[in-house]
Enzyme design. Sequence first.
Site, PDB file in Angstrom:
ATOM      1  N   GLU A   1      92.040  26.133 -62.543  1.00 31.33           N
ATOM      2  CA  GLU A   1      91.766  26.286 -61.101  1.00 31.33           C
ATOM      3  C   GLU A   1      92.819  25.591 -60.240  1.00 31.33           C
ATOM      4  OE1 GLU A   1      88.269  24.548 -59.327  1.00 31.33           O
ATOM      5  OE2 GLU A   1      88.167  23.031 -60.870  1.00 31.33           O
TER       6      GLU A   1
ATOM      7  N   GLU B   1      84.904  22.404 -69.368  1.00 31.30           N
ATOM      8  CA  GLU B   1      85.318  21.734 -68.127  1.00 31.30           C
ATOM      9  C   GLU B   1      86.809  21.461 -68.132  1.00 31.30           C
ATOM     10  OE1 GLU B   1      84.135  21.555 -65.397  1.00 31.30           O
ATOM     11  OE2 GLU B   1      85.303  20.030 -64.376  1.00 31.30           O
TER      12      GLU B   1
ATOM     13  N   HIS C   1      86.489  34.558 -84.670  1.00 26.86           N
ATOM     14  CA  HIS C   1      85.836  35.873 -84.511  1.00 26.86           C
ATOM     15  C   HIS C   1      86.542  36.709 -83.448  1.00 26.86           C
ATOM     16  CE1 HIS C   1      82.563  34.727 -87.142  1.00 26.86           C
ATOM     17  NE2 HIS C   1      82.571  33.559 -86.542  1.00 26.86           N
TER      18      HIS C   1
ATOM     19  N   LYS D   1      85.848  24.491 -51.501  1.00 28.65           N
ATOM     20  CA  LYS D   1      85.137  23.379 -52.137  1.00 28.65           C
ATOM     21  C   LYS D   1      83.688  23.740 -52.458  1.00 28.65           C
ATOM     22  CE  LYS D   1      84.308  19.278 -53.692  1.00 28.65           C
ATOM     23  NZ  LYS D   1      84.782  18.977 -55.064  1.00 28.65           N
TER      24      LYS D   1
ATOM     25  N   ASN E   1      80.265  30.758 -40.202  1.00 27.33           N
ATOM     26  CA  ASN E   1      80.415  30.502 -41.639  1.00 27.33           C
ATOM     27  C   ASN E   1      79.235  31.167 -42.318  1.00 27.33           C
ATOM     28  OD1 ASN E   1      80.911  29.528 -44.219  1.00 27.33           O
ATOM     29  ND2 ASN E   1      79.744  27.653 -43.857  1.00 27.33           N
ATOM     30  N   GLY E   2      79.509  32.051 -43.276  1.00 28.41           N
ATOM     31  CA  GLY E   2      78.427  32.729 -44.000  1.00 28.41           C
ATOM     32  C   GLY E   2      78.765  34.202 -44.159  1.00 28.41           C
TER      33      GLY E   2
ATOM     34  N   TRP F   1      87.795  30.810 -44.989  1.00 31.72           N
ATOM     35  CA  TRP F   1      87.976  31.281 -46.368  1.00 31.72           C
ATOM     36  C   TRP F   1      87.496  32.724 -46.345  1.00 31.72           C
ATOM     37  CZ3 TRP F   1      84.251  32.223 -50.539  1.00 31.72           C
ATOM     38  CH2 TRP F   1      84.899  32.477 -51.761  1.00 31.72           C
TER      39      TRP F   1
ATOM     40  N   ARG G   1      87.148  23.394 -47.026  1.00 34.57           N
ATOM     41  CA  ARG G   1      86.142  24.461 -47.073  1.00 34.57           C
ATOM     42  C   ARG G   1      86.774  25.845 -46.964  1.00 34.57           C
ATOM     43  NH1 ARG G   1      81.043  22.728 -46.065  1.00 34.57           N
ATOM     44  NH2 ARG G   1      80.482  24.785 -45.308  1.00 34.57           N
TER      45      ARG G   1
ATOM     46  N   CYS H   1      83.568  28.512 -44.957  1.00 33.46           N
ATOM     47  CA  CYS H   1      84.481  28.189 -43.862  1.00 33.46           C
ATOM     48  C   CYS H   1      84.052  26.870 -43.237  1.00 33.46           C
ATOM     49  CB  CYS H   1      84.428  29.284 -42.806  1.00 33.46           C
ATOM     50  SG  CYS H   1      84.687  30.927 -43.459  1.00 33.46           S
TER      51      CYS H   1
ATOM     52  N   LYS I   1      89.314  22.874 -65.173  1.00 29.74           N
ATOM     53  CA  LYS I   1      90.169  21.964 -64.408  1.00 29.74           C
ATOM     54  C   LYS I   1      91.610  22.434 -64.418  1.00 29.74           C
ATOM     55  CE  LYS I   1      88.155  20.176 -62.191  1.00 29.74           C
ATOM     56  NZ  LYS I   1      86.883  20.765 -62.380  1.00 29.74           N
TER      57      LYS I   1
HETATM   58  C1  AGP Z   1      84.876  22.830 -59.839  1.00 29.83           C
HETATM   59  O1  AGP Z   1      86.091  22.115 -59.917  1.00 29.83           O
HETATM   60  C2  AGP Z   1      84.946  23.956 -58.851  1.00 29.83           C
HETATM   61  N1  AGP Z   1      85.350  23.490 -57.585  1.00 29.83           N
HETATM   62  C3  AGP Z   1      83.680  24.780 -58.815  1.00 29.83           C
HETATM   63  O2  AGP Z   1      83.514  25.345 -60.092  1.00 29.83           O
HETATM   64  C4  AGP Z   1      82.379  24.043 -58.448  1.00 29.83           C
HETATM   65  O3  AGP Z   1      81.996  23.191 -59.511  1.00 29.83           O
HETATM   66  C5  AGP Z   1      81.279  25.084 -58.241  1.00 29.83           C
HETATM   67  O4  AGP Z   1      81.659  25.914 -57.172  1.00 29.83           O
HETATM   68  C6  AGP Z   1      79.889  24.481 -57.954  1.00 29.83           C
HETATM   69  O5  AGP Z   1      79.933  23.760 -56.757  1.00 29.83           O
HETATM   70  P1  AGP Z   1      78.696  22.779 -56.423  1.00 29.83           P
HETATM   71  O6  AGP Z   1      78.663  21.740 -57.494  1.00 29.83           O
HETATM   72  O7  AGP Z   1      79.013  22.225 -55.061  1.00 29.83           O
HETATM   73  O8  AGP Z   1      77.446  23.615 -56.424  1.00 29.83           O
END
Ligand code: AGP
Length: 608
Positions: free
Chosen positions: A488, A481, A504, A603, A101-102, A75, A27, A2, A485
């Site tokens: 998500e 990756e 397989h 994020k 936050n937490g 969040w 966030r 958050c 991308k």
């Molecule tokens: C990547 O596009 C995502 N937002 C997510 O997988 C991110 O890479 C992951 O949460 C790790 O975050 P960080 O690099 O801040 O530790």
Amino acid sequence: MCGIVGYIGENQAAPILLDGLAKLEYRGYDSAGIAIYDGNEIRMEKVMGRLKVLEELTHGGETMPGCAGIGHTRWATHGCPSDTNAHPHFNKEHSIVVVHNGIIENYAKLKRKLEAKGYEFLSETDTEVLVHLLTEYYDGDPIAAIERVMRRVEGSYALGIMFLDHPHHIYAARKDSPLIVGASPVGNLIASDVPAILRYTRNVYYMENEEIVCLSKENIRFFNIDGDKLEKTPTTIDWDIDAAEKGGYEHFMLKEIYEQPKAVRDTISPRLKNNDVVIEELGMTDDELRAVRKISIVACGSAYHAGITGKYVLEGMARIPVEVDLASEFRYRNPIYEEGTLAIIISQSGETADSLAALREAKKHGVRVLGIVNVVGSSIAREADNVMYTWAGPEISVATTKAYSAQIAALYLLAMKFAKVRGTVSQEEFLKMQSDLEQLPEQIETLLGMKEKIQRFANRYLAADHMFFIGRGIDYAISLEGSLKLKEISYIHSEAYAAGELKHGTISLIEDGTLVVALATQENLYPKTISNIVEVKTRGAFVMAVTNFGHKEIEKTADYVIYIPKTNQFFTNSLAIIPLQLFGYYVSLGRGLDVDKPRNLAKSVTVE
Ligand code: AGP
């Protein structure tokens, strides 16, 4: 994860809080709220939905007069997104209010005890136990009450707190969730991250674990959990403000995709000197580098995918055994720690809870830890033994692009450094690698020029249900990756597969027209990957291939081909990922989704 903001000073607080929360929406953005002392009482407005709902409700803050306040953008972890579960949270008397936050891990037990004492809970959140505990312990001294709460709760927290009978102060406390304090000419602030307060000050204090701060409009006082006063030194933030703004791009993600040449250049250039790789911040002598017998890379999400590339590059170039773990697995699998292991924690935010926990787990077992981190002063950066920053600048879009590219560039440098001191590459090979590395930013720039071509292709797949990404070796790492991308930000199901593994089982999912993105940049594996392309083609797939300039013959097999400039085989990820990032971006855009703030995501995941 958050976002928290607090302000106390001579200006109206509500507009400052709303502006700060807007900078922190990356966030978390399922609800938002603010609480303001209006000279008589603490008033609160909070509502489900994006921040703009709260802005409209409060007419940009005008309906909430007052010069001291706290705010929150959420969040959801405990309790679904709703008005009631939104922060801030009041106690019954409206004499104490909290944003958090937490995660309070022992909240259920505490809630039962508090309910037994007659406290009424209005929300489903873990946070609400905090405001009732504060009420239980408060006897007129806010710092003492906060200390007692900190000793009772388990878990992570960044807290903003106000007490009605201390209206000219706001309080904050921190454990494991980030919190900074800003000192400005117009008043003092707390925030979860720098962008929220950069407009008002560059003078920032990073709070450490189990620290408390009391802000008035004139001063800032820090305490430890025992109530002892602390002297802290501020850091001056040198970001420019528009670096955290969109700079004319439609989305932060596109801006950050286009910032990749600079991010890679800024990460590698300072570390290439006199035909050598110089990574002073590594804090390791050549002998210590030679003594490393194993590398353990630990990360989450895209950072984990960068780690997979790191494995292929470090093992291939420096012949060091490398293990790569998901942080959420590493921290609980009771790993075997061998003598001579170097742990590398990769993280853009430096606040990912699982990665931070993995770092602490490794350190607890005496393992030397190197952080590869983008956010200066973040928890992982501060707790690692040494930190190698990726100079990508602030990354706002939830989907990482430039930080990921900077992470793999940092790993190339590390591998070259190890290879040089361990003599696994000749000076001639090293110089050729250095030349290839220095060309990457310009080659990335070239690939960015194909965005219209990629957008046209992406528009053909807006209604797709499934997509597959396949590759071998480093191409497999790129597939991972590329797939993340896409899914998500477009919400289309996608899987990445080692190309040799498809047969397989999963190949049974290939149907007529299924899009398979085949990465074929590894020359030594190219013929094998071509065979895999043929396998999926014969089952009806439409194949988009990404390969090196010069492989024109692939057009006899693949349906659509993207060529990348020739570079060192270890570095192709930096180039092949560009069209895949653009592809994911344009599919999401074409589907009318919020590219920068995808549903359900945040994020940086600062909770388990
Ligand atoms: C990547 O596009 C995502 N937002 C997510 O997988 C991110 O890479 C992951 O949460 C790790 O975050 P960080 O690099 O801040 O530790």
